[in-house]
Design an enzyme around this catalytic site. Sequence first.
Site, PDB file in Angstrom:
ATOM      1  N   CYS A 281      -0.261  36.074 -11.773  1.00 29.13           N
ATOM      2  CA  CYS A 281      -2.009  35.580 -11.918  1.00 29.13           C
ATOM      3  C   CYS A 281      -1.822  34.438 -12.984  1.00 29.13           C
ATOM      4  O   CYS A 281      -1.648  33.831 -13.711  1.00 29.13           O
ATOM      5  CB  CYS A 281      -1.933  36.613 -14.155  1.00 29.13           C
ATOM      6  SG  CYS A 281      -1.707  38.152 -13.616  1.00 29.13           S
ATOM      7  N   ALA A 282      -1.735  33.980 -10.997  1.00 24.39           N
ATOM      8  CA  ALA A 282      -1.444  32.623 -11.614  1.00 24.39           C
ATOM      9  C   ALA A 282      -3.047  31.688 -11.826  1.00 24.39           C
ATOM     10  O   ALA A 282      -2.459  30.437 -12.222  1.00 24.39           O
ATOM     11  CB  ALA A 282      -1.609  32.119  -9.558  1.00 24.39           C
ATOM     12  N   GLY A 285      -3.358  27.308 -11.061  1.00 21.81           N
ATOM     13  CA  GLY A 285      -2.168  27.325 -10.913  1.00 21.81           C
ATOM     14  C   GLY A 285      -1.226  26.395 -12.447  1.00 21.81           C
ATOM     15  O   GLY A 285      -0.017  25.799 -11.683  1.00 21.81           O
ATOM     16  N   LYS A 287       1.730  26.890 -14.019  1.00 27.77           N
ATOM     17  CA  LYS A 287       3.153  27.454 -14.308  1.00 27.77           C
ATOM     18  C   LYS A 287       3.281  27.690 -12.209  1.00 27.77           C
ATOM     19  O   LYS A 287       4.390  26.667 -12.074  1.00 27.77           O
ATOM     20  CB  LYS A 287       3.165  28.693 -14.691  1.00 27.77           C
ATOM     21  CG  LYS A 287       3.117  28.752 -16.210  1.00 27.77           C
ATOM     22  CD  LYS A 287       3.724  30.137 -16.807  1.00 27.77           C
ATOM     23  CE  LYS A 287       2.542  29.771 -19.118  1.00 27.77           C
ATOM     24  NZ  LYS A 287       1.279  29.513 -18.564  1.00 27.77           N
ATOM     25  N   ASP A 305      -4.617  36.110  -7.736  1.00 28.03           N
ATOM     26  CA  ASP A 305      -5.143  36.009  -9.565  1.00 28.03           C
ATOM     27  C   ASP A 305      -5.811  36.839  -8.588  1.00 28.03           C
ATOM     28  O   ASP A 305      -6.757  36.920  -7.330  1.00 28.03           O
ATOM     29  CB  ASP A 305      -5.986  34.773  -9.650  1.00 28.03           C
ATOM     30  CG  ASP A 305      -6.184  34.681 -11.076  1.00 28.03           C
ATOM     31  OD1 ASP A 305      -5.274  35.043 -11.972  1.00 28.03           O
ATOM     32  OD2 ASP A 305      -7.591  34.924 -11.263  1.00 28.03           O
ATOM     33  N   ASP A 355       1.640  35.961 -15.368  1.00 24.78           N
ATOM     34  CA  ASP A 355       1.277  35.769 -16.992  1.00 24.78           C
ATOM     35  C   ASP A 355      -0.142  35.574 -17.216  1.00 24.78           C
ATOM     36  O   ASP A 355      -1.449  35.416 -17.133  1.00 24.78           O
ATOM     37  CB  ASP A 355       1.073  34.207 -15.788  1.00 24.78           C
ATOM     38  CG  ASP A 355       0.800  33.160 -17.808  1.00 24.78           C
ATOM     39  OD1 ASP A 355       1.071  33.098 -18.589  1.00 24.78           O
ATOM     40  OD2 ASP A 355       0.625  31.755 -17.265  1.00 24.78           O
ATOM     41  N   CYS A 408      -0.518  33.720 -23.680  1.00 21.27           N
ATOM     42  CA  CYS A 408      -0.942  33.098 -24.473  1.00 21.27           C
ATOM     43  C   CYS A 408      -1.343  33.350 -25.985  1.00 21.27           C
ATOM     44  O   CYS A 408      -2.540  32.815 -26.623  1.00 21.27           O
ATOM     45  CB  CYS A 408      -1.931  31.558 -24.101  1.00 21.27           C
ATOM     46  SG  CYS A 408      -3.120  32.390 -23.343  1.00 21.27           S
TER      47      CYS A 408
END
Length: 455
Positions: A281-282, A285, A287, A305, A355, A408
């Site tokens: 789940c970039a 970008g 990370k 993604d 992520d 997050c």
Amino acid sequence: MPKTSRSPRPRTRRPQADDRLHYRELTGLWLQWLQRPEYMPLDRWLRKHNTKGSALRQQPALAQAMFQAQRYLQLACALEHQQRQDSELSDAQWQQWDQQWQPSHVEQLDAAHLWHWVQQRCQENWRWPDGFRHYEQRAEIFRQFRDASQRPLSAQWLLWHGIRPSWLSALRQRQEYSHWSDAQLTHWLTQQSEAAPLWLRVNPIANSAQLDQQTIYNELLQEKISVQRRGEHLCAHGGRGIGIGMTNLYKAGVIEIQDLASQHIVAAIKPQAGEKIWDACAGAGGKTLAMASQMNNKGAIIATDLHDYKLAELKRRAKRGQLLNIRSFVWEGNDVLKLPKEIARQQGFDKVLIDAPCSSSGTWRRNPDARWRFNEHDSQELIALQQRLLHLASQSVRPGGELFYATCSWQVEENEQQIAQFLQQNEGWQLLQQTMLGAPEHDADTMFVAQLKRL
Ligand SMILES: C[S@@+](CC[C@H](N)C(=O)[O-])C[C@H]1O[C@@H](n2cnc3c(N)ncnc32)[C@H](O)[C@@H]1O
């Protein structure tokens, strides 16, 4: 219950200077925001409206004001409610009031009143027209509410900090899982009233001149960026509008914006030169770029993604950062990834990062509207999606490889409980560590990472 005294009305100092925001501009902007498409986050909405000739472009402080309004919109409703009452409300009554409160209630609030309360809470020096009748009327109510909000973690204290009292039970759960003391929880909650600093990351690949931290710091100061050195990191203040993107160092790819908690997730992954990593789940970008830069352009990162437009931004950022070991394409999270040949040969990736899309509750400082955007139904949908992505992506980890699950969000149900469910339903995995990163320990967002090993 004590009667609220409404007189004598104190005289409040009126702002003097002419370069302050006028409540008509604030109100006009607010009314436009209320017409937004459903679920559009404030930062995207602001970007869309920041067009040539718009009030936002002419007065960047309007954007900051919109963030403050998101932080304190429930407080504004509470203060209006208090204004209509004849007596002060008890803690239990405020909790009851919160149970019934909906973010849409703010639409019934007179926009001028909303801005008045926000101005009072943030002590902003905005410009009000002469004879603005609401200005002094409400000052006493405000003072009474503030004075009654002193007991940490009471319903009124939470409202004062822009947090719904109904969040307290989930926060207590976080406190229990992370062994936070009451002082740490209180500190975390007070952090939510302030915007987080903009953390910067140095990209060694584009830093061919090997500029040290002191030199980078000096160059940013010269470009009028309000930058600070905090240990081995640099951070800036004033939100995204401060012009980092216009600096020479940013344009040359030497610095990137990345929250400290997010940098700590990458540190937990410890990407090594030569590894094959999938960032499932970039997004744009954040990370991926940090991992690629640590891998010194050796090895490969597959960045996927759901949204192509986010990957387009990732490609632009990778190019700026001179990062050459990233391949990106759309993955919708419905099926197991078809492995590229060289990955299939080694039976899967060395490391996979999910992520996951989440409630973003750990980014309330930067995206204050996230505290209103999610309801119980959305949460359940997200939790099901997170579990599906975890289950599907885990199948692409090679034996002996590692799976990282990050969010997050500080909510236990999106984090530790997801990992517990995954381990219950999938054999052959060992949990190596799981932890919260960022606030309250650091002046940053709040994020979660779990590291699992495929046996
Ligand atoms: C937390 S964000 C990723 C942030 C990014 N990794 C970074 O560090 O900047 C989660 C991402 O998941 C993506 N996403 C949402 N639903 C998805 C799905 N069904 N399959 C794949 N990705 C999805 C979103 O588009 C979003 O970019």
